[in-house]
Write an enzyme that holds these catalytic residues in place. Structure first.
Site, short mmCIF file in Angstrom:
data_model
loop_
_atom_site.label_atom_id
_atom_site.label_comp_id
_atom_site.label_asym_id
_atom_site.label_seq_id
_atom_site.Cartn_x
_atom_site.Cartn_y
_atom_site.Cartn_z
N GLY A 12 0.79 -1.23 0.00
CA GLY A 12 0.00 0.00 0.00
C GLY A 12 0.82 1.28 0.00
O GLY A 12 0.35 2.31 0.48
N MET A 94 -4.48 -6.25 -6.95
CA MET A 94 -4.01 -7.27 -7.88
C MET A 94 -5.10 -8.27 -8.27
O MET A 94 -4.82 -9.45 -8.46
CB MET A 94 -2.78 -7.99 -7.30
N ARG A 95 -6.32 -7.80 -8.42
CA ARG A 95 -7.40 -8.64 -8.94
C ARG A 95 -7.93 -7.99 -10.21
O ARG A 95 -8.11 -6.76 -10.25
CB ARG A 95 -8.58 -8.74 -7.95
N ILE A 96 -8.20 -8.83 -11.20
CA ILE A 96 -8.84 -8.31 -12.41
C ILE A 96 -10.32 -8.14 -12.12
O ILE A 96 -10.97 -9.03 -11.56
CB ILE A 96 -8.60 -9.27 -13.58
N HIS A 113 -0.08 1.52 -13.02
CA HIS A 113 0.56 0.33 -13.56
C HIS A 113 2.06 0.62 -13.71
O HIS A 113 2.42 1.69 -14.21
CB HIS A 113 -0.05 -0.03 -14.92
N GLN A 177 8.64 7.17 -8.34
CA GLN A 177 7.90 8.04 -9.26
C GLN A 177 6.40 7.81 -9.15
O GLN A 177 5.61 8.75 -9.28
CB GLN A 177 8.36 7.81 -10.70
N GLU A 178 6.00 6.56 -8.91
CA GLU A 178 4.57 6.28 -8.72
C GLU A 178 4.01 7.14 -7.60
O GLU A 178 2.89 7.65 -7.66
CB GLU A 178 4.37 4.80 -8.41
C1 GAR Z 1 3.02 -0.83 -7.59
O1 GAR Z 1 4.26 -0.87 -8.26
C2 GAR Z 1 1.89 -0.76 -8.61
O2 GAR Z 1 2.20 -0.02 -9.75
C3 GAR Z 1 1.75 -2.23 -8.96
O3 GAR Z 1 1.91 -2.91 -7.75
C4 GAR Z 1 2.74 -2.16 -6.87
C5 GAR Z 1 1.98 -1.94 -5.59
O4 GAR Z 1 2.76 -1.32 -4.63
N1 GAR Z 1 0.48 -2.47 -9.56
C6 GAR Z 1 0.27 -3.40 -10.47
O5 GAR Z 1 1.15 -4.14 -10.87
C7 GAR Z 1 -1.15 -3.49 -11.00
N2 GAR Z 1 -1.22 -4.37 -12.08
P1 GAR Z 1 2.08 -0.67 -3.35
O6 GAR Z 1 1.14 -1.71 -2.74
O7 GAR Z 1 3.25 -0.41 -2.45
O8 GAR Z 1 1.35 0.58 -3.77
#
Ligand code: GAR
Length: 196
Positions: A12, A94-96, A113, A177-178
């Site tokens: 998270g 992580m669920r579609i 993503h 960066q996210e």
């Molecule tokens: C992040 O890198 C996000 O972009 C990726 O999972 C990670 C979650 O990190 N998401 C995916 O791959 C979606 N398909 P977080 O739980 O620390 O935010």
């Protein structure tokens, strides 16, 4: 007050970045926006404790408790709708999600993503970027549609791939960066400038 619901599955850190921005920039007063709840499909998701530490309501809906994807999606939608959100944010969820779920939240459902979409939708993005010999990688915030990792691009950030990078090193560089672009995308969704 407008409301955000955030969906997580793991650590998270993106959710935490949005929470930090909301607190640090006082979104409730300055934007009229608050984070109503954080929902997880995994009971062990580390982000749940983080959300609770910030006084945010949390809820777990374990997808393994549901016989079908549709049953899980329906229960998740009911849980989300209890908070009447203006925006639903997928942050490492992580669920579609099925077409009916996506249609229900059309225009108010965002995802992040860890690739420069449309390159590398799906899983193992960093391994695939390294295997392809990419010199740059990055992350994308986009509107969610019923096609996985496809939808209007709202924000992107680019990082270099450095010689000898492991997938983990690249993932960590992208993740920093996210944490900048996701709060920016949420601010913009509610009509605010980055410099709020
Ligand atoms: C992040 O890198 C996000 O972009 C990726 O999972 C990670 C979650 O990190 N998401 C995916 O791959 C979606 N398909 P977080 O739980 O620390 O935010």
């Amino acid at each position: 007050m407008k409301r955000i619901v955030i969906l997580i599955s793991g650590g998270g850190s993106n959710m935490a970045a949005i929470v930090r921005a909301a607190e640090g920039e006082d979104w409730p007063r300055r934007l009229g926006v608050g984070i109503a709840a954080v929902l997880s499909n995994r009971p062990q998701a580390g982000g749940l404790a983080t959300a609770q530490a910030h006084g945010i309501a949390t809820q777990v809906l374990d997808h393994r408790d549901f016989a079908t994807r549709e049953a899980f999606d329906d229960a998740l939608a009911r849980a989300i709708d209890a908070y009447a959100p203006d925006l639903v944010v997928l942050a490492g969820f992580m669920r579609i999600l099925g077409a009916a779920f996506v249609a229900r939240y059309a225009g108010r459902l965002l995802n992040i993503h860890p690739s420069l979409l449309p390159a590398f939708p799906g899983l193992h993005t960093h391994e695939r970027a390294l295997a392809a010999g990419c010199r740059f990688a990055g992350a994308t915030v986009h509107q969610v549609t019923s096609e996985v990792d496809v939808g209007t691009i709202l924000e992107q950030a680019v990082v270099p791939v450095l010689p000898g990078d492991t997938p983990e090193q690249l993932a960590a560089r992208v993740l920093t960066q996210e944490h900048l672009i996701y709060p920016r995308a949420v601010r913009s969704f509610f009509g605010a400038e980055s410099g709020l």
